[in-house]
Design an enzyme around this catalytic site. Sequence first.
Site, PDB file in Angstrom:
ATOM      1  N   GLU A 170     -10.269 -22.793  23.531  1.00 27.69           N
ATOM      2  CA  GLU A 170      -9.172 -22.426  22.095  1.00 27.69           C
ATOM      3  C   GLU A 170      -9.150 -21.270  21.612  1.00 27.69           C
ATOM      4  OE1 GLU A 170      -7.037 -24.552  22.537  1.00 27.69           O
ATOM      5  OE2 GLU A 170      -8.029 -26.320  23.402  1.00 27.69           O
ATOM      6  N   HIS A 172      -3.458 -20.283  29.940  1.00 30.93           N
ATOM      7  CA  HIS A 172      -4.042 -21.181  30.942  1.00 30.93           C
ATOM      8  C   HIS A 172      -4.166 -20.598  32.386  1.00 30.93           C
ATOM      9  CE1 HIS A 172      -3.391 -25.026  28.729  1.00 30.93           C
ATOM     10  NE2 HIS A 172      -4.374 -24.653  28.449  1.00 30.93           N
ATOM     11  N   CYS A 173      -5.509 -20.648  33.015  1.00 29.43           N
ATOM     12  CA  CYS A 173      -5.679 -19.998  34.178  1.00 29.43           C
ATOM     13  C   CYS A 173      -5.361 -21.089  35.445  1.00 29.43           C
ATOM     14  CB  CYS A 173      -7.175 -19.679  34.232  1.00 29.43           C
ATOM     15  SG  CYS A 173      -7.733 -18.882  35.707  1.00 29.43           S
ATOM     16  N   CYS A 232     -13.252 -16.689  34.687  1.00 29.95           N
ATOM     17  CA  CYS A 232     -13.106 -16.178  36.043  1.00 29.95           C
ATOM     18  C   CYS A 232     -12.767 -14.905  36.023  1.00 29.95           C
ATOM     19  CB  CYS A 232     -11.800 -16.929  36.998  1.00 29.95           C
ATOM     20  SG  CYS A 232     -10.319 -16.270  36.196  1.00 29.95           S
ATOM     21  N   CYS A 252      -9.523 -13.665  33.838  1.00 28.79           N
ATOM     22  CA  CYS A 252      -9.556 -13.958  32.357  1.00 28.79           C
ATOM     23  C   CYS A 252     -10.835 -12.981  31.868  1.00 28.79           C
ATOM     24  CB  CYS A 252      -9.992 -15.493  32.275  1.00 28.79           C
ATOM     25  SG  CYS A 252      -8.635 -16.544  32.865  1.00 28.79           S
TER      26      CYS A 252
HETATM   27 ZN   LIG Z   1      -5.778 -24.819  26.457  1.00 27.74          ZN
HETATM   28 ZN   LIG Z   2      -9.495 -17.713  34.540  1.00 27.41          ZN
END
Ligand SMILES: [Zn+2]
Ligand SMILES: [Zn+2]
Length: 315
Positions: free
Chosen positions: A233, A242-243, A267, A270
């Site tokens: 969050e 979102h990934c 990852c 990100c």
């Molecule tokens: Zn989320």
């Molecule tokens: Zn990611």
Amino acid sequence: MKVLYKSFSVLLFAALLSMNFKPPTDKETMRAIGNLEGLSRVLQRALDPGQDFMLIRQPKDGDWLAEHKETGQTFAEFVYANPIKPNGGRNTIYLQPLGRFSESQGPSLNMLKAYAEAFFALEVNILPTIAIGKSTLSHRRNPYTGNRQILTGDILILLKRNRPPDAFCTLAITMEDLYPHPSWNFVFGQASLRDGVGVFSFARYDPKFYGEDRTKDCQKLLLQRSCKVLVHETGHMFSLAHCIYFKCVMNGSNHLQESDDRPQLLCPVCLRKLQHSTGFDVAKRYRNLIHFYQDAGFDREADWVSNRLKWILDE
Ligand SMILES: [Zn+2]
Ligand SMILES: [Zn+2]
């Protein structure tokens, strides 16, 4: 995690269309990480997935990506969107406990603070607890479960009003259940990126909420889940979407099992976004995370980061 965002934001409640998510190809995934030329050797290694990350899988029925349209956010798209970054004047993450957190009732606030500090490489402060009974926050009894729930909108107004001048963001955390509107059954959390405030409940991550007995590993499980939710969050507050590339703590989650399956860590796609925002030293950050994971007894994560760091530093 279902989190309702007010105003503009990363869209978490996406359209309920029939989704045909296809995991990105290797080429698309490398494109999402972006060109690494010009970065330090250590950072280049840290952003090279090597063999250490699992690619995202085809979702099963009921999973987040089976029900929510997510187009992904490459590093280049993240930069192009000019996300809000911590700066000289606003560079502290504040945690606002709401209601009781006790040894038998919730994760340790000091551990949550320590995790957020290691993860975001920023100062994290805990504000004095707000007692629900003494507050003016609207609350109700859930019509089905009978448990107390607090209205999220009131919490966000309060956070905005009390926002410390040096806050990058303020996140209220609570073991109370939440609701965003009288017509809703419940909500895990709600946030406003524009205002840099959010509220998240850990109540439904506690086996006790579902009437299950507390086993001896219960407290550790609750801490693991709470740490994961907190950084996911807070990651949104840094404009991380979102990934959809790797198994990553920024993956969306539709149910508890999916949330438990998410790793604690970012990852390479990100990680690059967060590093771009705060400019942290990746090796130093990983060392701090190893210490935290060892202290918390998160052995798997401590081992993973230790091995990853050795690979990054070519030791
Ligand atoms: Zn989320
Ligand atoms: Zn990611």
